[in-house]
Design a protein around this motif. Structure first.
Motif, short mmCIF file in Angstrom:
data_model
loop_
_atom_site.label_atom_id
_atom_site.label_comp_id
_atom_site.label_asym_id
_atom_site.label_seq_id
_atom_site.Cartn_x
_atom_site.Cartn_y
_atom_site.Cartn_z
N TYR A 1 0.83 -1.21 0.00
CA TYR A 1 0.00 0.00 0.00
C TYR A 1 0.87 1.26 0.00
O TYR A 1 0.60 2.22 -0.73
N ARG B 1 -1.99 -2.00 -4.93
CA ARG B 1 -3.06 -2.70 -4.21
C ARG B 1 -2.65 -4.18 -4.08
O ARG B 1 -2.50 -4.86 -5.10
N GLN C 1 -11.32 -4.16 10.44
CA GLN C 1 -11.02 -3.04 11.34
C GLN C 1 -10.27 -3.46 12.59
O GLN C 1 -10.12 -2.67 13.52
N GLU D 1 -2.02 -0.33 10.77
CA GLU D 1 -2.46 0.94 10.18
C GLU D 1 -3.50 0.77 9.08
O GLU D 1 -4.16 1.74 8.69
N LEU D 2 -3.68 -0.45 8.56
CA LEU D 2 -4.68 -0.67 7.52
C LEU D 2 -6.09 -0.83 8.09
O LEU D 2 -7.07 -0.75 7.34
N ASN E 1 -8.93 1.42 6.92
CA ASN E 1 -8.65 1.88 5.55
C ASN E 1 -9.78 1.36 4.64
O ASN E 1 -9.97 0.15 4.50
N ASP F 1 -10.25 1.33 1.39
CA ASP F 1 -9.88 0.50 0.24
C ASP F 1 -9.48 -0.90 0.67
O ASP F 1 -9.82 -1.89 0.01
N PHE F 2 -8.79 -1.00 1.80
CA PHE F 2 -8.39 -2.32 2.30
C PHE F 2 -9.63 -3.14 2.65
O PHE F 2 -9.70 -4.34 2.34
#
Length: 363
Positions: free
Chosen positions: A276, A281, A333, A340-341, A344, A346-347
Motif C-alpha cells: 500500500y 493494491r 477493522q 495501520e490498515l 482503511n 480501500d483495504f
C-alpha cells in the motif's frame, strides 16, 4: 538448575510465535492467563522461567549468558529482549534489568526445517529400522538452515559453524525471506488446503489451485517488497514449494494452520502495508487473510475437520464477529491484525472481494 549453572553459557529456547505473548505493537498481552500467573511469581512462560534463571545467575562469579531465541518472530532476539525487560519491569525487578545490560546478549536467529508432529507409527518404524525404542522421536525433512547473528556474550559459544550453522552480522535478509517466502505460504496452504478438503500439506501443495495462491503471493507482492536483498527469491520460492510436496513428512494442515491470529500481524501484515505504501493494491496478499477468515468461519460453524489450535485466540470474540451484522467489517477493522490498515476503506473493500473469492475454495 541447568540454566543457573555457571557452566551453562548459552540458553536456547523454542516456544513458537504465540509463546512470546506479544500483541501487534510487540507489547506483552497481559490478559493471557499464563502470563498473569507469571506476573504473580509463576513460571509457566519463557519470561517467568528466564527471569528466575537470571536471578540465580546474578549470584554467580561469572553469570554471563547468551539467550538464544529460535522462533519465527521477526527480529526475534530483540522482541524477546523487549518482552523480557517489560516483564521484569512489571514485576519490579529493576536489579535484573540492570544486570542484563552488561551480562547477557539476545542474538537474532533464523531457523528453517520442517519438523511435523510425530506420526503415531513413528516409534514403531524407528524400532524396526534401528532397534531403538525411542519414546520421543522427532522427524525432520532433509533440508536444514540455521542462521545466527554472531553476538554471543564474550564470544563464548559452541563451534556451531562446524555443523553447518551460518554465523552472520545480520540475520534480517534471511529472516525476511524465510518468514515471507516459507512461513506465510505454509500457513495459507494449510488454510486453503483444508477448505479444499485436504488433510496434509503435501496434498494441499499438489492441489494446483492452492499452490497458485502461494505462488502468486510471493511473486506479485513479496519479491517486489524485498527487492534485491542478496537472495535469489524466485529460486527460493520454487525450492520451498517443492519441499512442501514431500510426501514422507506427512505434515498435517492442522499443525500448520495453527496460531493464525499471531501469524497475520507478524508475518502477513508487513507485506500488505509495504505494498500500500508503494502505491500498489496487494491483491495476491489480501487473499491470505481472506482465506483465514473463511477458514475461521468454518470453525465458527463447527465445520472444520479438526480442532483449531491458537495460543492467543479469544473464542468468544471470534464467535461474536461472525454473529455480527457485518463480520468482514469487524475483521478488516481489527488493529491487532492489520495495524495501520484497520479502518482503511480501500483495504476493507479489497478484503470483501477476496473473502468472496476465498469462499469459492470450500469444497
Amino acid at each position: 538448575e541447568e540454566g543457573a549453572a555457571e557452566a551453562t553459557k548459552v540458553i536456547a529456547f523454542t516456544v513458537t510465535e504465540a509463546g512470546y505473548y506479544l500483541d501487534s505493537a510487540y507489547r506483552l498481552d497481559q490478559s493471557n492467563p499464563s502470563l498473569q500467573a507469571d506476573l504473580q511469581g509463576g513460571h509457566e512462560t519463557i519470561y517467568g522461567i528466564i527471569a528466575k534463571i537470571l536471578k540465580k545467575r546474578m549470584q554467580l562469579a561469572d553469570g554471563k549468558v547468551t539467550l538464544l531465541c529460535c522462533d519465527n518472530v521477526r527480529h526475534n532476539g530483540e522482541r524477546f529482549h523487549d518482552g523480557l525487560v517489560e516483564f521484569l519491569t512489571l514485576t519490579g525487578q529493576q536489579d535484573v534489568i540492570a544486570w542484563l545490560k552488561d551480562n547477557a546478549t539476545t542474538p537474532n536467529t533464523m531457523v528453517d526445517r520442517i519438523v511435523p508432529r510425530p506420526a503415531e507409527d513413528l516409534p514403531a518404524r524407528i524400532q524396526e529400522k534401528t532397534g531403538i525404542a525411542d519414546k520421543a522421536p522427532v522427524m525432520g525433512e532433509t533440508f536444514i538452515q540455521w542462521v545466527i547473528e554472531d553476538n554471543f556474550k564474550d564470544n563464548v559459544r559452541p563451534a556451531l559453524e562446524d555443523v553447518g550453522v551460518e554465523l552472520v552480522d545480520s540475520v534480517i535478509p534471511y529472516e525476511e525471506a524465510k518468514i515471507r517466502v516459507l512461513n506465510v505460504p505454509h500457513a495459507v496452504i494449510a488454510w486453503a488446503g483444508t477448505l479444499q478438503g485436504e488433510s496434509f500439506i503435501h496434498n494441499s501443495t499438489l492441489n494446483e489451485r492452492v499452490r497458485q495462491v502461494a505462488y502468486d503471493y510471493v511473486t506479485q507482492d513479496v519479491i517486489p517488497s524485498l527487492g534485491d536483498n542478496g537472495i535469489d527469491l524466485p529460486a527460493y520460492r520454487d525450492v520451498v514449494l517443492e519441499r512442501f510436496t514431500n510426501p514422507h513428512i506427512k505434515d498435517t494442515n492442522q499443525r500448520v494452520a495453527a496460531d493464525g491470529f499471531s501469524k497475520i500481524p507478524a508475518q502477513i501484515q508487513p507485506t500488505l502495508i509495504e505494498r500500500y505504501r508503494s502505491g500498489v493494491r496487494p491483491e495476491a496478499t489480501a487473499l491470505l487473510p481472506a482465506l483465514f477468515f473463511v477458514f475461521m468461519e468454518q470453525w465458527h460453524q463447527g465445520k472444520l475437520p479438526f480442532a483449531y489450535q491458537d495460543g492467543i485466540i479469544d473464542e468468544a470474540a471470534v464467535h461474536a464477529m461472525y454473529q455480527s451484522a457485518d463480520p468482514v467489517k469487524v475483521f478488516a477493522q481489527d488493529k491487532a491484525l492489520f495495524g495501520e490498515l484497520a479502518g482503511n476503506a480501500d483495504f476493507e473493500a479489497l478484503l470483501r472481494e477476496k473473502v468472496a473469492q476465498a469462499r469459492t475454495f470450500i469444497a
